[in-house]
Scaffold this motif. Structure first.
Motif, PDB file in Angstrom:
ATOM      1  N   ALA A   1     -15.651 -52.607   2.107  1.00 10.12           N
ATOM      2  CA  ALA A   1     -14.470 -51.765   2.350  1.00 10.12           C
ATOM      3  C   ALA A   1     -14.196 -51.627   3.843  1.00 10.12           C
ATOM      4  O   ALA A   1     -13.044 -51.735   4.290  1.00 10.12           O
ATOM      5  N   GLU A   2     -15.247 -51.410   4.633  1.00 12.80           N
ATOM      6  CA  GLU A   2     -15.086 -51.288   6.083  1.00 12.80           C
ATOM      7  C   GLU A   2     -14.561 -52.585   6.686  1.00 12.80           C
ATOM      8  O   GLU A   2     -13.704 -52.567   7.577  1.00 12.80           O
ATOM      9  N   PHE A   3     -15.072 -53.714   6.206  1.00 14.98           N
ATOM     10  CA  PHE A   3     -14.612 -55.018   6.699  1.00 14.98           C
ATOM     11  C   PHE A   3     -13.127 -55.210   6.411  1.00 14.98           C
ATOM     12  O   PHE A   3     -12.353 -55.576   7.301  1.00 14.98           O
ATOM     13  N   PHE A   4     -12.725 -54.962   5.157  1.00 17.98           N
ATOM     14  CA  PHE A   4     -11.312 -55.103   4.801  1.00 17.98           C
ATOM     15  C   PHE A   4     -10.438 -54.150   5.611  1.00 17.98           C
ATOM     16  O   PHE A   4      -9.347 -54.518   6.047  1.00 17.98           O
ATOM     17  N   PHE A   5     -10.915 -52.921   5.814  1.00 15.43           N
ATOM     18  CA  PHE A   5     -10.148 -51.947   6.581  1.00 15.43           C
ATOM     19  C   PHE A   5      -9.869 -52.459   7.992  1.00 15.43           C
ATOM     20  O   PHE A   5      -8.726 -52.457   8.451  1.00 15.43           O
ATOM     21  N   ARG A   6     -10.928 -52.929   8.666  1.00 18.17           N
ATOM     22  CA  ARG A   6     -10.747 -53.464  10.027  1.00 18.17           C
ATOM     23  C   ARG A   6      -9.795 -54.657  10.045  1.00 18.17           C
ATOM     24  O   ARG A   6      -8.921 -54.760  10.912  1.00 18.17           O
ATOM     25  N   GLU A   7      -9.979 -55.562   9.099  1.00 18.67           N
ATOM     26  CA  GLU A   7      -9.139 -56.767   9.066  1.00 18.67           C
ATOM     27  C   GLU A   7      -7.683 -56.434   8.750  1.00 18.67           C
ATOM     28  O   GLU A   7      -6.769 -57.029   9.329  1.00 18.67           O
ATOM     29  N   LEU A   8      -7.463 -55.488   7.847  1.00 18.36           N
ATOM     30  CA  LEU A   8      -6.086 -55.092   7.528  1.00 18.36           C
ATOM     31  C   LEU A   8      -5.429 -54.378   8.708  1.00 18.36           C
ATOM     32  O   LEU A   8      -4.242 -54.589   8.984  1.00 18.36           O
ATOM     33  N   LEU A   9      -6.195 -53.547   9.414  1.00 18.31           N
ATOM     34  CA  LEU A   9      -5.648 -52.892  10.605  1.00 18.31           C
ATOM     35  C   LEU A   9      -5.203 -53.921  11.638  1.00 18.31           C
ATOM     36  O   LEU A   9      -4.142 -53.771  12.260  1.00 18.31           O
ATOM     37  N   LYS A  10      -6.013 -54.967  11.836  1.00 19.85           N
ATOM     38  CA  LYS A  10      -5.653 -56.040  12.778  1.00 19.85           C
ATOM     39  C   LYS A  10      -4.317 -56.680  12.411  1.00 19.85           C
ATOM     40  O   LYS A  10      -3.601 -57.171  13.276  1.00 19.85           O
ATOM     41  N   ARG A  11      -4.015 -56.684  11.111  1.00 20.91           N
ATOM     42  CA  ARG A  11      -2.800 -57.337  10.621  1.00 20.91           C
ATOM     43  C   ARG A  11      -1.633 -56.365  10.456  1.00 20.91           C
ATOM     44  O   ARG A  11      -0.596 -56.703   9.922  1.00 20.91           O
ATOM     45  N   GLY A  12      -1.835 -55.113  10.884  1.00 19.72           N
ATOM     46  CA  GLY A  12      -0.746 -54.145  10.873  1.00 19.72           C
ATOM     47  C   GLY A  12      -0.651 -53.290   9.614  1.00 19.72           C
ATOM     48  O   GLY A  12       0.332 -52.575   9.439  1.00 19.72           O
ATOM     49  N   TYR A  13      -1.645 -53.334   8.756  1.00 21.57           N
ATOM     50  CA  TYR A  13      -1.647 -52.519   7.541  1.00 21.57           C
ATOM     51  C   TYR A  13      -2.552 -51.305   7.757  1.00 21.57           C
ATOM     52  O   TYR A  13      -3.564 -51.391   8.440  1.00 21.57           O
ATOM     53  N   VAL A  14      -2.177 -50.178   7.152  1.00 21.50           N
ATOM     54  CA  VAL A  14      -2.997 -48.975   7.240  1.00 21.50           C
ATOM     55  C   VAL A  14      -3.310 -48.519   5.807  1.00 21.50           C
ATOM     56  O   VAL A  14      -2.603 -47.699   5.235  1.00 21.50           O
TER      57      VAL A  14
END
Length: 56
Positions: free
Chosen positions: A14-27
């Motif tokens: 979950a933490e990995f996906f969160f960081r990666e999604l933030l990098k792509r502009g998703y919150v």
């Protein structure tokens, strides 16, 4: 083929996906991240990449 032990932690996923999604502009919300982690874990099980072992 050699067998190795791998620990899959859905919280880490979950933490990995969160960081990666933030990098792509998703919150994403915490609930969405938990769902994605669970889906990822189930996918790995279905593809026989991992085996689930329950603690006694």
């Amino acid at each position: 083929m050699k067998e190795i032990d791998v620990i899959i932690d859905t919280e880490e996923i979950a933490e990995f996906f969160f960081r990666e999604l933030l990098k792509r502009g998703y919150v994403p919300t915490e609930e969405e991240m938990d769902e994605l982690a669970d889906i990822t874990f189930e996918y790995l099980l279905e593809k026989c990449i991992i085996d689930e072992e329950l603690d006694d």
